[in-house]
Design an enzyme around this catalytic site. Sequence first.
Site, short mmCIF file in Angstrom:
data_model
loop_
_atom_site.label_atom_id
_atom_site.label_comp_id
_atom_site.label_asym_id
_atom_site.label_seq_id
_atom_site.Cartn_x
_atom_site.Cartn_y
_atom_site.Cartn_z
N SER A 302 -98.12 -57.99 -73.12
CA SER A 302 -99.37 -58.11 -72.38
C SER A 302 -100.55 -58.24 -73.36
O SER A 302 -100.52 -59.11 -74.22
CB SER A 302 -99.53 -56.91 -71.43
OG SER A 302 -100.61 -57.11 -70.55
N ASP A 405 -96.28 -64.17 -62.64
CA ASP A 405 -97.40 -63.74 -63.48
C ASP A 405 -98.46 -64.84 -63.46
O ASP A 405 -98.19 -65.98 -63.84
CB ASP A 405 -96.92 -63.48 -64.90
CG ASP A 405 -98.03 -62.97 -65.82
OD1 ASP A 405 -99.16 -62.74 -65.32
OD2 ASP A 405 -97.76 -62.80 -67.02
N HIS A 435 -95.43 -59.48 -64.12
CA HIS A 435 -96.06 -59.13 -65.39
C HIS A 435 -95.60 -57.73 -65.82
O HIS A 435 -95.56 -56.80 -65.03
CB HIS A 435 -97.58 -59.17 -65.24
CG HIS A 435 -98.32 -59.04 -66.54
ND1 HIS A 435 -98.47 -60.09 -67.41
CD2 HIS A 435 -98.93 -57.98 -67.11
CE1 HIS A 435 -99.16 -59.69 -68.46
NE2 HIS A 435 -99.45 -58.40 -68.31
#
Length: 473
Positions: A302, A405, A435
């Site tokens: 991330s 995502d 995600h």
Amino acid sequence: MPSVAVKLYSVFFKFLLKHRLQNRIQAPPEHSDAFGVTTRPEESVAAANPSFTDGVATKDIHIDPFTSLSIRIFLPESALTPPEPRSNPNHNNAARKPRSDHGSASTRDSNSLPSRRNSYEPSTVMHREESMRRNSAGNGVVEGLNLMSNGVYRGYSPAGDNRRKLPVMLQFHGGGWVSGSNDSVANDMFCRRIAKLCDVIVVAVGYRLAPENRYPAAFEDGMKVMTWLAKQANLAECSKSMGVGKVGSGGGIGGVGGGVGGIEFKKPDAHRHIVDSFGASIVEPWLAAHGDPSRCILLGASCGANIADYVTRKAVEGGKLLDPVKVVAQVLLYPFFVGSVPTHSEIKLANSYFYDKPMCMLAWKLFLPEEEFGLDHPAANPLISGRGPPLKLMPPTLTVVAEHDWMRDRAIAYSEELRKVNVDAPVLEYKDAVHEFATLDVLIKSPQAQVCAEDIAIWVKKYISRRGHEFSY
């Protein structure tokens, strides 16, 4: 589509995260504290454990006296086995079998999964080696060299050649700049999994969080750890050249055989390290004994992927300034890339699971200084012009994306730009994934998270092998 349980938890997760982000935005501005914080009170933390209870030992180190920057080192027990002769034709046959039938994450033969998982289970060699270490520690001959006490591993003196050197992986956790931690339960589990599967020493970076420390604090912390790693490698070499902890011809891993034709190691001799002004050793023993910084991999999840990409760029620009550290590859897990011109996924999946677009915008507002805020900021958009160095100088880059995502398209576009200049930059896309599917606390135990880690290991071993291909490592 994700399961009903994932959908329900996503609703709860987004409600809670949005509440926390809005509270921090609405809070009165505080004076910036350079020391900062690396974890939140609501974070579930796993204590460091220097014993190999599950095949990995861990320790925490605070490496910067002026900030809260810290690291957690994950040392796999495989580092304690002596290196095998490179001429051995049977070397690592276990890795050959599952690799041959790997095509993609979606076309994997189910029979290959058990054999791949065996790669991180304790082996018979480990039990034999542990028995030898216990026998050698019991006679007191190598008290200074083998610092294994009551199952707790304190490291070796930085000397001797008969020990296994492992690549070093710097890992940057996710959390949208404002949460997450390198010692959280989920991150601890993920790093242990990667350390065992990839057979590497993982250094998880506890960088400073926003809004207490906004950009570029987290990026600077990443570079500080890279510089610290280079310093540690050079200090270890200095200690070795000073004659610290020499062993005779009988010396072996952990001091095995140290009393047979070798020099007896006494505790005072083993602690003649380079010391600071307070008399404390400044050589980190785990990395000095087992780390090979010339095979360094960066991995970020991330927002941590943004940090990893930044540190990789700076390492490429720095060149020999970071010797002997050399970045041979990087892994970007669902990067936190955004931009002012929306992509197809940013439009279609704006209200996706867990981290939707409105919440991510709040996170960016908390991270970037108010006067610098913009979706085409160099920290946010990897495709803007003027970012150095040239993409053709970047190391091989594996990008992992999730089907659901909303940031996936920009990550794929960045990978495509790397491939245009002949950089090995494959993309692994996981169907029905969201995600942070491989690192989030509620999803990390899922089969998909396990498969993702195994796929990363298969790719990474191509670039950390000493003989040019993944089977030889």
